[in-house]
Design a protein around this motif. Structure first.
Motif, PDB file in Angstrom:
ATOM      1  N   LEU A 154      26.547  32.736 110.074  1.00 23.71           N
ATOM      2  CA  LEU A 154      25.550  32.971 111.113  1.00 23.71           C
ATOM      3  C   LEU A 154      25.983  32.368 112.447  1.00 23.71           C
ATOM      4  CD1 LEU A 154      22.326  32.339 109.001  1.00 23.71           C
ATOM      5  CD2 LEU A 154      23.291  34.543 109.712  1.00 23.71           C
ATOM      6  N   ARG A 213      28.659  34.604 113.912  1.00 23.18           N
ATOM      7  CA  ARG A 213      28.016  35.829 114.427  1.00 23.18           C
ATOM      8  C   ARG A 213      27.359  35.569 115.783  1.00 23.18           C
ATOM      9  NH1 ARG A 213      28.066  41.014 112.676  1.00 23.18           N
ATOM     10  NH2 ARG A 213      25.933  41.070 113.385  1.00 23.18           N
ATOM     11  N   ARG A 214      26.667  34.442 115.897  1.00 26.25           N
ATOM     12  CA  ARG A 214      26.012  34.123 117.171  1.00 26.25           C
ATOM     13  C   ARG A 214      27.041  33.923 118.277  1.00 26.25           C
ATOM     14  NH1 ARG A 214      22.988  29.756 114.640  1.00 26.25           N
ATOM     15  NH2 ARG A 214      21.686  30.882 113.212  1.00 26.25           N
ATOM     16  N   ARG A 216      27.637  36.497 121.662  1.00 28.74           N
ATOM     17  CA  ARG A 216      27.510  35.957 123.028  1.00 28.74           C
ATOM     18  C   ARG A 216      28.755  36.203 123.858  1.00 28.74           C
ATOM     19  NH1 ARG A 216      24.615  30.125 122.013  1.00 28.74           N
ATOM     20  NH2 ARG A 216      22.719  30.990 121.147  1.00 28.74           N
TER      21      ARG A 216
END
Length: 138
Positions: A128, A131-132, A136
């Motif tokens: 996660l 992915r973040r 961005r």
């Protein structure tokens, strides 16, 4: 397609037992088995790992319907992280130094135990975070 959230946790429990046995016995064959289990889970998803198959065929039919589902990508990523630590552990135990084998296997054991005992998947959290960060930067 989402997966039964109990499956990866069951796999983590089996992995905890296997890795604890590796640390107790020093069995490189048992660690090689776990490397193979991680590799299958990382390449084909947790349902393709031997522990996923065992859960699907033996354990899940004896349980009630699942109350919670989850995306298969985070657990699959966690399998890949486990694979890296298990391979490093196998290298440490076979080629040396032994402390590397113990340290890498111990790290994999700690992560598997956290998932099995508390439902906290470190590899899933890493997925996660990655992915973040990648969303961005795009």
């Amino acid at each position: 397609m989402d997966i039964d959230a109990r499956g990866p946790r069951f796999g983590a429990a089996v992995t905890t037992v296997v890795l604890a046995a590796v640390l107790i016995t020093g069995s490189t064959w048992l660690l090689a088995w776990q490397v193979m289990a991680f590799a299958l889970g990382a390449s084909g998803g947790v349902t393709r790992s031997p522990y996923g198959w065992l859960f699907r065929k033996v354990v899940r039919p004896r349980l009630g319907p699942p109350a919670q589902f989850e995306s298969p990508q985070p657990p699959q990523f966690a399998q890949a992280v486990g694979l890296v630590f298990a391979v490093v552990g196998l290298i440490g135990f076979t080629a040396g130094p032994d402390w590397l084998g113990f340290a890498a296997t111990g790290c994999a054991l700690a992560a598997a135990f956290l998932n099995a005992a508390f439902g906290y998947c470190l590899g899933c959290e890493m997925y996660l975070l990655v992915r973040r960060l990648t969303v961005r930067t795009q």
